[in-house]
Design an enzyme around this catalytic site. Structure first.
Site, PDB file in Angstrom:
ATOM      1  N   ASN A 108       0.863  -1.178   0.000  1.00 43.53           N
ATOM      2  CA  ASN A 108       0.000   0.000   0.000  1.00 43.53           C
ATOM      3  C   ASN A 108       0.904   1.234   0.000  1.00 43.53           C
ATOM      4  OD1 ASN A 108      -1.800   2.056   0.480  1.00 43.53           O
ATOM      5  ND2 ASN A 108      -2.303   1.429   2.569  1.00 43.53           N
ATOM      6  N   TRP A 109       1.002   1.870  -1.171  1.00 40.75           N
ATOM      7  CA  TRP A 109       1.915   3.016  -1.285  1.00 40.75           C
ATOM      8  C   TRP A 109       1.335   4.284  -0.658  1.00 40.75           C
ATOM      9  CZ3 TRP A 109       5.151   3.666  -6.411  1.00 40.75           C
ATOM     10  CH2 TRP A 109       6.131   2.663  -6.442  1.00 40.75           C
ATOM     11  N   LYS A 110       0.040   4.262  -0.315  1.00 41.09           N
ATOM     12  CA  LYS A 110      -0.606   5.470   0.215  1.00 41.09           C
ATOM     13  C   LYS A 110      -0.349   6.647  -0.744  1.00 41.09           C
ATOM     14  CE  LYS A 110      -0.241   3.450   4.749  1.00 41.09           C
ATOM     15  NZ  LYS A 110      -0.279   3.617   6.184  1.00 41.09           N
ATOM     16  N   HIS A 159      -9.620   1.269   4.533  1.00 45.11           N
ATOM     17  CA  HIS A 159      -8.378   1.474   5.275  1.00 45.11           C
ATOM     18  C   HIS A 159      -8.657   2.437   6.431  1.00 45.11           C
ATOM     19  CE1 HIS A 159      -4.363   2.791   6.311  1.00 45.11           C
ATOM     20  NE2 HIS A 159      -3.941   1.689   5.747  1.00 45.11           N
ATOM     21  N   GLU A 168      -7.131   4.887   7.525  1.00 44.85           N
ATOM     22  CA  GLU A 168      -6.949   6.310   7.176  1.00 44.85           C
ATOM     23  C   GLU A 168      -8.183   6.850   6.465  1.00 44.85           C
ATOM     24  OE1 GLU A 168      -3.150   5.745   5.279  1.00 44.85           O
ATOM     25  OE2 GLU A 168      -2.302   5.292   7.251  1.00 44.85           O
ATOM     26  N   GLU A 191      -5.728  -4.641  10.680  1.00 39.36           N
ATOM     27  CA  GLU A 191      -4.739  -3.588  10.869  1.00 39.36           C
ATOM     28  C   GLU A 191      -5.068  -2.787  12.124  1.00 39.36           C
ATOM     29  OE1 GLU A 191      -2.627  -2.601   6.918  1.00 39.36           O
ATOM     30  OE2 GLU A 191      -4.368  -1.296   7.101  1.00 39.36           O
ATOM     31  N   GLY A 232       2.046   2.637  10.758  1.00 42.48           N
ATOM     32  CA  GLY A 232       2.965   3.751  10.594  1.00 42.48           C
ATOM     33  C   GLY A 232       3.665   4.177  11.874  1.00 42.48           C
ATOM     34  N   SER A 286       3.010  -1.763  10.525  1.00 43.89           N
ATOM     35  CA  SER A 286       4.453  -1.782  10.784  1.00 43.89           C
ATOM     36  C   SER A 286       5.116  -3.119  10.464  1.00 43.89           C
ATOM     37  CB  SER A 286       4.748  -1.373  12.231  1.00 43.89           C
ATOM     38  OG  SER A 286       4.319  -0.038  12.463  1.00 43.89           O
ATOM     39  N   GLY A 338       2.634  -1.000   4.382  1.00 40.12           N
ATOM     40  CA  GLY A 338       2.659   0.408   3.998  1.00 40.12           C
ATOM     41  C   GLY A 338       4.082   0.884   3.795  1.00 40.12           C
ATOM     42  N   GLY A 339       4.612   1.577   4.792  1.00 39.53           N
ATOM     43  CA  GLY A 339       5.930   2.216   4.700  1.00 39.53           C
ATOM     44  C   GLY A 339       7.025   1.334   4.112  1.00 39.53           C
TER      45      GLY A 339
HETATM   46  P1  PGA Z   1       2.508   0.556   7.719  1.00 36.28           P
HETATM   47  O1  PGA Z   1       1.060   0.728   7.067  1.00 36.28           O
HETATM   48  O2  PGA Z   1       3.079  -0.727   7.183  1.00 36.28           O
HETATM   49  O3  PGA Z   1       3.283   1.761   7.244  1.00 36.28           O
HETATM   50  O4  PGA Z   1       2.329   0.520   9.192  1.00 36.28           O
HETATM   51  C1  PGA Z   1       0.219  -0.367   6.880  1.00 36.28           C
HETATM   52  C2  PGA Z   1      -1.069   0.081   6.255  1.00 36.28           C
HETATM   53  O5  PGA Z   1      -1.528   1.189   6.580  1.00 36.28           O
HETATM   54  O6  PGA Z   1      -1.665  -0.624   5.419  1.00 36.28           O
END
Ligand code: PGA
Length: 245
Positions: A6-8, A91, A93, A159, A165, A201, A222-223
Protein backbone atom coordinates in the site's frame (compact mmCIF):
# COMPACT_ATOMS: atom_id res chain seq x y z
CA UNK A 1 0.62 -16.15 0.93
CA UNK A 2 -0.65 -12.76 -0.26
CA UNK A 3 1.59 -9.72 0.10
CA UNK A 4 0.14 -6.33 -0.76
CA UNK A 5 2.03 -3.06 -0.99
CA UNK A 6 0.00 0.00 0.00
CA UNK A 7 1.92 3.02 -1.28
CA UNK A 8 -0.61 5.47 0.22
CA UNK A 9 0.04 9.01 -1.11
CA UNK A 10 3.64 8.33 -2.06
CA UNK A 11 5.37 7.60 -5.35
CA UNK A 12 5.91 9.06 -8.80
CA UNK A 13 6.17 7.70 -12.35
CA UNK A 14 9.95 7.51 -12.15
CA UNK A 15 9.87 5.79 -8.77
CA UNK A 16 7.34 3.27 -10.07
CA UNK A 17 9.46 2.50 -13.12
CA UNK A 18 12.59 1.93 -11.01
CA UNK A 19 10.61 -0.13 -8.49
CA UNK A 20 9.21 -2.47 -11.12
CA UNK A 21 12.56 -2.81 -12.83
CA UNK A 22 14.07 -3.99 -9.56
CA UNK A 23 11.19 -6.08 -8.23
CA UNK A 24 9.63 -7.85 -11.23
CA UNK A 25 12.62 -10.06 -12.14
CA UNK A 26 12.88 -11.15 -8.50
CA UNK A 27 9.23 -12.22 -8.39
CA UNK A 28 9.44 -14.40 -11.49
CA UNK A 29 8.28 -17.94 -10.76
CA UNK A 30 7.81 -17.06 -7.08
CA UNK A 31 5.35 -18.93 -4.87
CA UNK A 32 3.39 -15.95 -3.50
CA UNK A 33 0.62 -13.69 -4.66
CA UNK A 34 1.89 -10.09 -4.73
CA UNK A 35 -0.17 -6.94 -5.27
CA UNK A 36 0.99 -3.34 -5.76
CA UNK A 37 -1.43 -0.54 -4.79
CA UNK A 38 -0.02 2.82 -5.91
CA UNK A 39 -1.97 6.12 -6.10
CA UNK A 40 -4.66 6.31 -8.82
CA UNK A 41 -2.67 8.27 -11.43
CA UNK A 42 0.07 5.63 -11.42
CA UNK A 43 -2.31 2.74 -12.09
CA UNK A 44 -2.15 2.77 -15.92
CA UNK A 45 1.65 2.76 -15.80
CA UNK A 46 1.63 0.02 -13.17
CA UNK A 47 -0.74 -2.13 -15.24
CA UNK A 48 1.49 -1.67 -18.28
CA UNK A 49 4.73 -2.44 -16.44
CA UNK A 50 3.27 -5.44 -14.60
CA UNK A 51 1.56 -7.06 -17.60
CA UNK A 52 2.60 -10.70 -17.82
CA UNK A 53 4.45 -10.50 -14.49
CA UNK A 54 3.76 -11.96 -11.05
CA UNK A 55 2.76 -8.53 -9.72
CA UNK A 56 -0.95 -7.73 -9.74
CA UNK A 57 -2.17 -4.15 -9.49
CA UNK A 58 -4.64 -2.76 -6.96
CA UNK A 59 -6.21 0.60 -6.16
CA UNK A 60 -6.45 2.13 -2.68
CA UNK A 61 -10.16 2.94 -2.82
CA UNK A 62 -13.11 3.13 -5.21
CA UNK A 63 -16.63 4.54 -5.33
CA UNK A 64 -19.84 2.49 -5.01
CA UNK A 65 -21.47 3.71 -8.21
CA UNK A 66 -20.71 2.64 -11.75
CA UNK A 67 -20.62 6.29 -12.86
CA UNK A 68 -22.22 9.60 -11.99
CA UNK A 69 -21.77 13.12 -10.71
CA UNK A 70 -19.21 12.25 -8.02
CA UNK A 71 -16.39 14.74 -8.48
CA UNK A 72 -13.04 13.35 -7.41
CA UNK A 73 -14.21 9.75 -7.09
CA UNK A 74 -13.17 6.70 -9.15
CA UNK A 75 -15.49 3.97 -10.44
CA UNK A 76 -14.59 0.34 -9.78
CA UNK A 77 -15.71 -0.41 -13.35
CA UNK A 78 -13.12 2.00 -14.68
CA UNK A 79 -10.47 0.30 -12.56
CA UNK A 80 -11.48 -3.15 -13.77
CA UNK A 81 -11.51 -2.11 -17.42
CA UNK A 82 -8.02 -0.67 -17.00
CA UNK A 83 -6.63 -4.00 -15.83
CA UNK A 84 -6.63 -3.32 -12.10
CA UNK A 85 -7.61 -6.50 -10.24
CA UNK A 86 -7.61 -5.54 -6.55
CA UNK A 87 -8.85 -2.69 -4.38
CA UNK A 88 -8.23 -1.79 -0.74
CA UNK A 89 -11.45 -0.76 1.01
CA UNK A 90 -12.01 0.85 4.42
CA UNK A 91 -8.38 1.47 5.28
CA UNK A 92 -8.26 3.09 8.73
CA UNK A 93 -6.95 6.31 7.18
CA UNK A 94 -10.12 6.42 5.04
CA UNK A 95 -12.22 5.70 8.13
CA UNK A 96 -10.49 8.26 10.33
CA UNK A 97 -9.64 11.09 7.95
CA UNK A 98 -12.22 10.82 5.16
CA UNK A 99 -15.42 9.82 6.88
CA UNK A 100 -15.58 6.19 5.77
CA UNK A 101 -18.25 4.31 7.72
CA UNK A 102 -19.07 0.60 7.91
CA UNK A 103 -21.95 1.21 5.52
CA UNK A 104 -20.08 3.23 2.88
CA UNK A 105 -17.24 0.71 3.09
CA UNK A 106 -19.66 -2.12 2.40
CA UNK A 107 -21.20 -0.24 -0.55
CA UNK A 108 -17.75 0.27 -2.07
CA UNK A 109 -16.76 -3.36 -1.51
CA UNK A 110 -19.97 -4.65 -3.08
CA UNK A 111 -19.60 -2.46 -6.16
CA UNK A 112 -15.95 -3.41 -6.49
CA UNK A 113 -16.79 -7.12 -6.49
CA UNK A 114 -19.62 -6.57 -8.97
CA UNK A 115 -17.12 -4.84 -11.23
CA UNK A 116 -14.90 -7.94 -10.98
CA UNK A 117 -12.33 -6.65 -8.50
CA UNK A 118 -11.06 -8.57 -5.48
CA UNK A 119 -11.35 -6.63 -2.25
CA UNK A 120 -8.88 -6.21 0.61
CA UNK A 121 -11.24 -5.05 3.37
CA UNK A 122 -9.52 -3.43 6.35
CA UNK A 123 -10.60 -3.71 9.96
CA UNK A 124 -8.87 -2.92 13.24
CA UNK A 125 -9.19 -1.20 16.59
CA UNK A 126 -7.71 2.08 17.81
CA UNK A 127 -5.41 2.25 20.82
CA UNK A 128 -8.22 3.61 23.01
CA UNK A 129 -10.46 0.74 21.92
CA UNK A 130 -7.78 -1.85 22.69
CA UNK A 131 -7.02 -0.31 26.06
CA UNK A 132 -10.73 -0.21 26.80
CA UNK A 133 -10.98 -3.95 26.14
CA UNK A 134 -13.15 -3.36 23.07
CA UNK A 135 -10.96 -4.96 20.40
CA UNK A 136 -13.19 -7.94 19.69
CA UNK A 137 -16.41 -5.93 19.80
CA UNK A 138 -14.97 -3.45 17.30
CA UNK A 139 -13.95 -6.31 15.01
CA UNK A 140 -17.42 -7.80 15.48
CA UNK A 141 -19.03 -4.52 14.36
CA UNK A 142 -16.65 -3.89 11.45
CA UNK A 143 -17.11 -7.40 10.05
CA UNK A 144 -20.88 -7.47 10.59
CA UNK A 145 -21.48 -5.77 7.22
CA UNK A 146 -19.54 -8.38 5.25
CA UNK A 147 -22.22 -11.07 5.05
CA UNK A 148 -23.41 -9.99 1.60
CA UNK A 149 -19.99 -10.09 -0.05
CA UNK A 150 -18.59 -12.79 -2.32
CA UNK A 151 -16.07 -14.68 -0.14
CA UNK A 152 -14.15 -15.77 -3.26
CA UNK A 153 -13.21 -12.17 -4.01
CA UNK A 154 -12.59 -11.10 -0.44
CA UNK A 155 -9.55 -10.83 1.80
CA UNK A 156 -9.64 -9.19 5.23
CA UNK A 157 -6.72 -7.11 6.50
CA UNK A 158 -6.48 -6.89 10.27
CA UNK A 159 -4.74 -3.59 10.87
CA UNK A 160 -4.71 -2.35 14.46
CA UNK A 161 -4.74 1.43 14.03
CA UNK A 162 -2.11 1.92 16.73
CA UNK A 163 0.33 -0.26 14.77
CA UNK A 164 0.01 1.57 11.45
CA UNK A 165 2.96 3.75 10.59
CA UNK A 166 4.14 3.76 14.21
CA UNK A 167 6.93 1.21 14.00
CA UNK A 168 5.14 -0.76 16.74
CA UNK A 169 3.67 -3.94 15.28
CA UNK A 170 1.12 -6.02 17.15
CA UNK A 171 2.59 -9.01 18.95
CA UNK A 172 2.09 -12.49 17.46
CA UNK A 173 -0.24 -13.30 20.38
CA UNK A 174 -2.39 -10.22 19.68
CA UNK A 175 -2.41 -11.03 15.97
CA UNK A 176 -3.31 -14.68 16.56
CA UNK A 177 -6.25 -13.72 18.80
CA UNK A 178 -7.67 -11.15 16.38
CA UNK A 179 -7.18 -13.39 13.34
CA UNK A 180 -8.87 -16.36 14.99
CA UNK A 181 -11.83 -14.15 15.87
CA UNK A 182 -12.08 -12.70 12.33
CA UNK A 183 -11.78 -16.17 10.77
CA UNK A 184 -14.61 -17.47 12.84
CA UNK A 185 -16.76 -14.42 12.08
CA UNK A 186 -16.22 -14.66 8.33
CA UNK A 187 -16.90 -18.37 8.33
CA UNK A 188 -20.18 -17.63 10.13
CA UNK A 189 -21.11 -14.71 7.85
CA UNK A 190 -20.10 -16.06 4.45
CA UNK A 191 -20.01 -19.81 5.02
CA UNK A 192 -16.44 -19.94 3.78
CA UNK A 193 -12.88 -19.50 4.95
CA UNK A 194 -11.65 -16.02 4.03
CA UNK A 195 -7.92 -15.21 4.16
CA UNK A 196 -6.88 -12.66 6.79
CA UNK A 197 -3.80 -10.48 6.27
CA UNK A 198 -1.97 -8.63 9.01
CA UNK A 199 -1.02 -4.97 8.54
CA UNK A 200 0.71 -2.46 10.77
CA UNK A 201 4.45 -1.78 10.78
CA UNK A 202 5.36 -4.97 8.92
CA UNK A 203 9.04 -4.78 7.98
CA UNK A 204 11.79 -7.20 6.97
CA UNK A 205 12.83 -7.67 10.63
CA UNK A 206 9.41 -8.79 11.90
CA UNK A 207 7.82 -10.26 8.76
CA UNK A 208 9.03 -13.82 9.35
CA UNK A 209 7.50 -14.02 12.80
CA UNK A 210 4.25 -12.26 11.87
CA UNK A 211 3.71 -14.28 8.69
CA UNK A 212 4.32 -17.53 10.60
CA UNK A 213 1.66 -16.64 13.19
CA UNK A 214 -1.39 -18.95 13.09
CA UNK A 215 -4.22 -17.51 10.99
CA UNK A 216 -2.03 -15.06 9.07
CA UNK A 217 -2.48 -15.49 5.31
CA UNK A 218 -0.23 -12.62 4.32
CA UNK A 219 0.49 -8.96 4.94
CA UNK A 220 -0.62 -5.49 3.90
CA UNK A 221 2.52 -3.39 3.99
CA UNK A 222 2.66 0.41 4.00
CA UNK A 223 5.93 2.22 4.70
CA UNK A 224 8.22 -0.78 4.12
CA UNK A 225 6.65 -1.46 0.72
CA UNK A 226 7.92 1.81 -0.80
CA UNK A 227 11.39 0.40 -1.23
CA UNK A 228 11.59 -2.58 -3.62
CA UNK A 229 14.41 -4.16 -1.63
CA UNK A 230 12.62 -4.05 1.69
CA UNK A 231 9.31 -5.19 0.20
CA UNK A 232 11.08 -8.11 -1.45
CA UNK A 233 12.76 -9.00 1.85
CA UNK A 234 9.27 -9.19 3.40
CA UNK A 235 8.05 -11.39 0.52
CA UNK A 236 11.04 -13.67 1.04
CA UNK A 237 10.23 -13.99 4.74
CA UNK A 238 6.80 -15.50 3.93
CA UNK A 239 6.45 -19.24 4.51
CA UNK A 240 6.07 -21.16 1.26
CA UNK A 241 3.52 -23.69 2.54
CA UNK A 242 0.02 -22.58 1.62
CA UNK A 243 1.38 -20.28 -1.09
CA UNK A 244 -0.84 -18.68 -3.74
CA UNK A 245 -3.76 -18.26 -1.51
P1 PGA B 1 2.51 0.56 7.72
O1 PGA B 1 1.06 0.73 7.07
O2 PGA B 1 3.08 -0.73 7.18
O3 PGA B 1 3.28 1.76 7.24
O4 PGA B 1 2.33 0.52 9.19
C1 PGA B 1 0.22 -0.37 6.88
C2 PGA B 1 -1.07 0.08 6.26
O5 PGA B 1 -1.53 1.19 6.58
O6 PGA B 1 -1.66 -0.62 5.42
Amino acid sequence: VLLAANWKMYGSPSQLAAYCEELLPKLEGGPHQVVLCPPFPLLPQAVMLCAGSELAVGAQNCHWAREGAFTGEVSPYLLAEMGVSWVIIAHSERRKLFGETDDTALARAKAAQEAGLSVIFCVGETLAEREGGETLSVLQRQTAVLAGLDPQKLVIAYEPVWAIGTGHNATPAQVAEAHAFIHERLQELTGQAVPVLYGGSVKPQNAGELLATPGVAGALVGGASLDAGSFFAIIQAAPVAGAKG
